[in-house]
Design a protein around this motif. Structure first.
Motif, PDB file in Angstrom:
ATOM      1  N   PRO A 336       0.936  -1.177  -0.013  1.00 30.96           N
ATOM      2  CA  PRO A 336      -0.167  -0.106  -0.119  1.00 30.96           C
ATOM      3  C   PRO A 336       1.019   1.271   0.128  1.00 30.96           C
ATOM      4  CG  PRO A 336       0.182  -0.654   2.284  1.00 30.96           C
ATOM      5  CD  PRO A 336       0.796  -2.026   1.379  1.00 30.96           C
ATOM      6  N   LEU A 337       0.212   2.309  -0.583  1.00 33.45           N
ATOM      7  CA  LEU A 337       0.693   3.535  -0.297  1.00 33.45           C
ATOM      8  C   LEU A 337       0.932   3.794   1.224  1.00 33.45           C
ATOM      9  CD1 LEU A 337       1.950   6.295  -1.740  1.00 33.45           C
ATOM     10  CD2 LEU A 337      -0.576   7.028  -1.495  1.00 33.45           C
ATOM     11  N   GLU A 338       2.252   4.475   1.689  1.00 34.94           N
ATOM     12  CA  GLU A 338       2.306   4.585   3.110  1.00 34.94           C
ATOM     13  C   GLU A 338       2.931   6.019   3.355  1.00 34.94           C
ATOM     14  OE1 GLU A 338       3.829   1.428   6.292  1.00 34.94           O
ATOM     15  OE2 GLU A 338       5.385   2.019   4.483  1.00 34.94           O
ATOM     16  N   ILE A 339       2.242   6.827   4.125  1.00 37.54           N
ATOM     17  CA  ILE A 339       2.877   8.143   4.230  1.00 37.54           C
ATOM     18  C   ILE A 339       2.467   8.363   5.657  1.00 37.54           C
ATOM     19  CG2 ILE A 339       2.655  10.557   3.639  1.00 37.54           C
ATOM     20  CD1 ILE A 339       1.510   9.697   0.749  1.00 37.54           C
ATOM     21  N   MET A 340       3.750   8.814   6.301  1.00 40.71           N
ATOM     22  CA  MET A 340       3.752   9.331   7.817  1.00 40.71           C
ATOM     23  C   MET A 340       3.747  11.002   7.713  1.00 40.71           C
ATOM     24  SD  MET A 340       3.703   8.923  11.117  1.00 40.71           S
ATOM     25  CE  MET A 340       4.600   7.245  11.590  1.00 40.71           C
ATOM     26  N   VAL A 341       2.939  11.489   8.356  1.00 31.25           N
ATOM     27  CA  VAL A 341       2.570  12.891   8.574  1.00 31.25           C
ATOM     28  C   VAL A 341       3.063  13.575  10.077  1.00 31.25           C
ATOM     29  CG1 VAL A 341       1.008  14.772   8.692  1.00 31.25           C
ATOM     30  CG2 VAL A 341       0.744  13.013   6.878  1.00 31.25           C
ATOM     31  N   ASN A 342       3.745  14.603  10.046  1.00 36.14           N
ATOM     32  CA  ASN A 342       3.984  15.095  11.242  1.00 36.14           C
ATOM     33  C   ASN A 342       2.673  15.440  12.271  1.00 36.14           C
ATOM     34  OD1 ASN A 342       7.007  15.449  10.830  1.00 36.14           O
ATOM     35  ND2 ASN A 342       6.799  17.330  10.123  1.00 36.14           N
ATOM     36  N   GLY A 343       2.998  15.001  13.557  1.00 37.26           N
ATOM     37  CA  GLY A 343       1.819  15.074  14.421  1.00 37.26           C
ATOM     38  C   GLY A 343       1.008  13.791  14.418  1.00 37.26           C
ATOM     39  N   GLU A 344       1.149  13.006  13.689  1.00 33.58           N
ATOM     40  CA  GLU A 344       0.570  11.568  13.687  1.00 33.58           C
ATOM     41  C   GLU A 344       1.375  10.489  14.243  1.00 33.58           C
ATOM     42  OE1 GLU A 344      -2.822  11.344  13.068  1.00 33.58           O
ATOM     43  OE2 GLU A 344      -2.699  13.169  12.214  1.00 33.58           O
ATOM     44  N   LYS A 345       0.802   9.457  14.782  1.00 33.56           N
ATOM     45  CA  LYS A 345       1.447   8.384  15.574  1.00 33.56           C
ATOM     46  C   LYS A 345       1.846   7.273  14.582  1.00 33.56           C
ATOM     47  CE  LYS A 345      -0.163   9.476  20.475  1.00 33.56           C
ATOM     48  NZ  LYS A 345      -0.731   9.088  21.632  1.00 33.56           N
ATOM     49  N   ALA A 346       1.073   7.303  13.693  1.00 30.74           N
ATOM     50  CA  ALA A 346       1.096   5.993  12.510  1.00 30.74           C
ATOM     51  C   ALA A 346       0.743   6.714  11.242  1.00 30.74           C
ATOM     52  CB  ALA A 346       0.274   5.018  12.893  1.00 30.74           C
ATOM     53  N   PRO A 347       1.534   5.927   9.927  1.00 31.95           N
ATOM     54  CA  PRO A 347       1.355   6.281   8.718  1.00 31.95           C
ATOM     55  C   PRO A 347      -0.143   6.324   8.497  1.00 31.95           C
ATOM     56  CG  PRO A 347       2.966   4.778   8.917  1.00 31.95           C
ATOM     57  CD  PRO A 347       2.100   4.812  10.283  1.00 31.95           C
ATOM     58  N   PHE A 348      -0.472   6.952   7.260  1.00 34.07           N
ATOM     59  CA  PHE A 348      -1.826   6.770   6.531  1.00 34.07           C
ATOM     60  C   PHE A 348      -1.417   5.817   5.535  1.00 34.07           C
ATOM     61  CE2 PHE A 348      -2.187  11.376   8.038  1.00 34.07           C
ATOM     62  CZ  PHE A 348      -3.678  11.324   8.629  1.00 34.07           C
ATOM     63  N   TYR A 349      -2.486   5.085   5.288  1.00 36.34           N
ATOM     64  CA  TYR A 349      -2.237   4.149   4.123  1.00 36.34           C
ATOM     65  C   TYR A 349      -3.500   3.963   3.084  1.00 36.34           C
ATOM     66  CZ  TYR A 349       0.994   1.352   7.374  1.00 36.34           C
ATOM     67  OH  TYR A 349       1.910   1.192   7.947  1.00 36.34           O
ATOM     68  N   GLY A 350      -2.928   3.806   1.907  1.00 37.94           N
ATOM     69  CA  GLY A 350      -3.922   3.493   0.948  1.00 37.94           C
ATOM     70  C   GLY A 350      -4.574   5.044   0.124  1.00 37.94           C
ATOM     71  N   ALA A 351      -3.873   6.222   0.494  1.00 39.56           N
ATOM     72  CA  ALA A 351      -4.545   7.150  -0.063  1.00 39.56           C
ATOM     73  C   ALA A 351      -3.272   8.452   0.068  1.00 39.56           C
ATOM     74  CB  ALA A 351      -5.805   7.792   0.759  1.00 39.56           C
ATOM     75  N   THR A 352      -3.463   9.189  -1.076  1.00 43.31           N
ATOM     76  CA  THR A 352      -2.568  10.417  -0.850  1.00 43.31           C
ATOM     77  C   THR A 352      -2.923  11.287  -0.099  1.00 43.31           C
ATOM     78  OG1 THR A 352      -3.628  11.556  -2.639  1.00 43.31           O
ATOM     79  CG2 THR A 352      -2.034   9.918  -3.647  1.00 43.31           C
ATOM     80  N   LEU A 353      -2.024  12.302   0.364  1.00 46.98           N
ATOM     81  CA  LEU A 353      -2.453  13.296   1.389  1.00 46.98           C
ATOM     82  C   LEU A 353      -3.538  14.436   0.704  1.00 46.98           C
ATOM     83  CD1 LEU A 353       0.543  14.422   3.084  1.00 46.98           C
ATOM     84  CD2 LEU A 353      -1.070  12.653   3.600  1.00 46.98           C
ATOM     85  N   GLU A 354      -3.549  14.277  -0.811  1.00 46.73           N
ATOM     86  CA  GLU A 354      -4.577  15.191  -1.544  1.00 46.73           C
ATOM     87  C   GLU A 354      -5.895  14.512  -1.322  1.00 46.73           C
ATOM     88  OE1 GLU A 354      -5.357  16.881  -5.865  1.00 46.73           O
ATOM     89  OE2 GLU A 354      -3.759  15.504  -5.558  1.00 46.73           O
ATOM     90  N   GLU A 355      -5.969  13.290  -1.280  1.00 44.07           N
ATOM     91  CA  GLU A 355      -7.236  12.534  -1.364  1.00 44.07           C
ATOM     92  C   GLU A 355      -7.875  12.567  -0.093  1.00 44.07           C
ATOM     93  OE1 GLU A 355      -6.174   9.111  -5.004  1.00 44.07           O
ATOM     94  OE2 GLU A 355      -5.676   8.861  -2.742  1.00 44.07           O
ATOM     95  N   LEU A 356      -7.056  12.555   0.934  1.00 39.19           N
ATOM     96  CA  LEU A 356      -7.286  12.705   2.550  1.00 39.19           C
ATOM     97  C   LEU A 356      -7.803  14.336   2.691  1.00 39.19           C
ATOM     98  CD1 LEU A 356      -4.685  10.446   3.976  1.00 39.19           C
ATOM     99  CD2 LEU A 356      -7.051  10.017   3.802  1.00 39.19           C
ATOM    100  N   GLY A 357      -7.475  15.325   1.614  1.00 37.23           N
ATOM    101  CA  GLY A 357      -7.608  16.551   2.261  1.00 37.23           C
ATOM    102  C   GLY A 357      -6.629  17.371   3.229  1.00 37.23           C
ATOM    103  N   LEU A 358      -5.589  16.635   3.221  1.00 40.78           N
ATOM    104  CA  LEU A 358      -4.466  17.126   4.211  1.00 40.78           C
ATOM    105  C   LEU A 358      -3.618  17.812   3.411  1.00 40.78           C
ATOM    106  CD1 LEU A 358      -4.011  14.032   6.276  1.00 40.78           C
ATOM    107  CD2 LEU A 358      -5.573  15.940   6.951  1.00 40.78           C
ATOM    108  N   TYR A 359      -4.119  19.208   2.857  1.00 45.28           N
ATOM    109  CA  TYR A 359      -2.993  19.812   2.138  1.00 45.28           C
ATOM    110  C   TYR A 359      -1.858  20.658   2.628  1.00 45.28           C
ATOM    111  CZ  TYR A 359      -7.110  19.093  -0.998  1.00 45.28           C
ATOM    112  OH  TYR A 359      -8.162  18.718  -1.833  1.00 45.28           O
ATOM    113  N   LYS A 360      -2.027  20.879   3.935  1.00 40.34           N
ATOM    114  CA  LYS A 360      -1.295  21.414   4.645  1.00 40.34           C
ATOM    115  C   LYS A 360      -0.249  20.526   5.356  1.00 40.34           C
ATOM    116  CE  LYS A 360      -3.350  25.933   5.427  1.00 40.34           C
ATOM    117  NZ  LYS A 360      -3.872  26.925   6.308  1.00 40.34           N
ATOM    118  N   ALA A 361      -0.800  19.266   5.531  1.00 43.48           N
ATOM    119  CA  ALA A 361      -0.095  18.300   6.170  1.00 43.48           C
ATOM    120  C   ALA A 361       1.602  18.410   5.858  1.00 43.48           C
ATOM    121  CB  ALA A 361      -0.473  16.834   6.266  1.00 43.48           C
ATOM    122  N   GLN A 362       2.482  17.911   6.682  1.00 49.28           N
ATOM    123  CA  GLN A 362       4.188  17.935   6.684  1.00 49.28           C
ATOM    124  C   GLN A 362       4.412  16.252   6.610  1.00 49.28           C
ATOM    125  OE1 GLN A 362       6.045  20.917   6.103  1.00 49.28           O
ATOM    126  NE2 GLN A 362       3.948  21.453   5.442  1.00 49.28           N
TER     127      GLN A 362
END
Length: 453
Positions: A336-362
């Motif tokens: 899966p697509l796997e992206i960790m974002v600052n401030g989160e304890k675990a990565p997001f899976y299966g979606a881009t940050l754009e698809e999640l609406g997290l446009y300012k996420a680092q």
């Protein structure tokens, strides 16, 4: 830096031949966003790109569709379009097919400051720790890099201030730092702190002797001690991987590999060994998949399949498959697509940050360093990565971390930390003689390479 910003749209046609008698599709579409994209009024073709000898579209795509036109997206105003327009003018047309549509950040993100480009610094800051005291020691030592950009004596005066600040922070925060060490690692952490303290005294003497050339090597040494202390603060793996991925090869920690490349047709370089640090804290599935393939010797003897000044890419096996065929299932293993974002304890899976609406996420592992390592995947399939990997060659001076068209869309899982400058010398046809794990193999769980068949 002043810049004249153009708001024109662009469209290009590429006719890059590939092996297997197929062509790349350079495509930037609006399929998965709510933004409207209009084609360029000119439709002016550019010069054909260099042949790309791999079956994936560059860099994150794998499967090559038939040749089509692609259209560069209309952006939210001129301030955001500058990074993309400049990218086109500096030889990055292939980037359009590496993403569907760039995540469109606010202008405040674009001007938030210069990115951290040093892979060692990126890895240190990406560790899953929350100890302000050690970060206050680290920051002024990292800042020595910028201080050394000053001319003459001013540089050493600035470095001296950096060292005094770091030394003061260490003395004031030592108790808090020690209390933050994992119980099983306290002795090693204290040893690193003692070496750090002694090393800063040595650096102060170097500055007093006005030996500018000795500053940078000593800085590297001190930051290695800092990184060692910070790693000793990590007590086990910090979160649970989602259940659906728990049986995959997982790197629960970090590992280092040496990639030995035989270079052809280069009188000044015969072979080179690249040290790569893989970060399983922030990308356990992605890094684990790669380490498992390394232990299978999947990449040994494989050619570099793309090297165009923007990325270096490999991982497409011989034959019709465009990924790793697991002999136990006789099917392509995908991750899966796997992206960790600052401030989160675990990565997001299966979606881009754009698809999640997290446009300012680092993103925790940004596409900043020369030699950033990430997974290639199909354009419209977030969970289609398998074995194809790429290393980014470009550094963006105009776009800070997480404001470019790759961050939040493709899974970064490591950085080249030694000899990364030689990455730009690699060419299509150069051969990966071997990739070997040199540390951290014990952090790999569920290793499929040990399963017979």
């Amino acid at each position: 830096m002043a810049a004249i910003i153009s708001c024109h749209q662009y469209s290009f046609v590429a006719t890059s031949p590939l092996k297997k008698s197929v062509h790349h599709k350079l495509s930037s579409t609006a399929t998965r966003t709510n933004f409207h994209f209009a084609p360029s009024p000119n439709n002016a073709p550019i010069q054909p790109l260099k042949p790309l000898c791999c079956s994936q579209t560059p860099p994150p795509f794998r499967s090559p569709p038939k040749q089509e036109n692609w259209f560069f997206p209309s952006l939210k105003g001129c301030a955001i379009s500058i990074a993309l327009a400049v990218g086109l003018l500096t030889g990055v047309p292939a980037l359009a097919n590496t993403t569907s549509n760039p995540a469109l950040p606010d202008v405040s993100v674009l001007i938030s400051g210069p990115p951290i480009k040093d892979p060692g610094a990126l890895l240190r800051y990406a560790l899953p720790i929350d100890n302000k005291a050690i970060r206050e020691v680290q920051k002024p030592l990292e800042d020595i890099t910028d201080s050394l950009k000053l001319a003459g004596v001013k540089a050493l005066d600035s470095v001296e201030r950096n060292v005094r600040q770091a030394s003061r922070a260490l003395k004031q925060g030592r108790t808090v730092i020690v209390s933050g060490l994992a119980k099983s690692k306290v002795d090693h952490g204290i040893e690193m702190l003692n070496k750090l303290e002694a090393g800063m005294e040595e650096l102060e003497q170097i500055i007093e002797d006005r030996n500018r050339d000795a500053v940078s090597p000593k800085q590297t040494e001190l930051l290695n001690y800092v990184g060692g202390v910070e790693e000793d603060m990590v007590d086990g793996f910090p979160y649970e991987v989602p259940e659906e991925y728990q049986n995959m090869p997982l790197l629960k920690g970090r590992a280092a590999v040496d990639m030995k490349v035989k270079v052809k047709d280069n009188p000044s370089l015969d072979e080179c060994i690249f040290r790569i640090v893989l970060d399983g804290y922030n990308a356990p599935v992605t890094a684990g998949n790669f380490v498992d393939l390394v232990e299978r010797h999947f990449y040994d003897g494989m050619e570099i399949q793309r090297a165009d000044g923007f990325v270096v890419q490999t991982g497409d096996p011989e034959g019709p498959a465009d990924g790793f065929i697991d002999p136990s299932t006789e099917k392509t293993r995908t991750i899966p697509l796997e992206i960790m974002v600052n401030g989160e304890k675990a990565p997001f899976y299966g979606a881009t940050l754009e698809e999640l609406g997290l446009y300012k996420a680092q993103t925790r592992l940004p596409f900043n360093a020369f030699g950033t390592m990430a997974m290639a995947r199909d354009e419209f399939e977030d969970n289609s990565a398998s074995s194809q990997v790429f290393w980014l060659l470009k550094e963006s001076e105009l776009t800070p971390s997480n404001a470019n068209i790759l961050d939040g869309r493709y899974a970064v899982f490591g950085y080249i930390t030694e000899n990364q400058d030689y990455l730009a010398d690699l060419k299509v046809g150069d051969v990966i003689e071997s990739i070997q794990v040199v540390s951290g193999l014990d952090n790999l769980v569920n290793p499929s390479y040990k399963i017979a068949g």
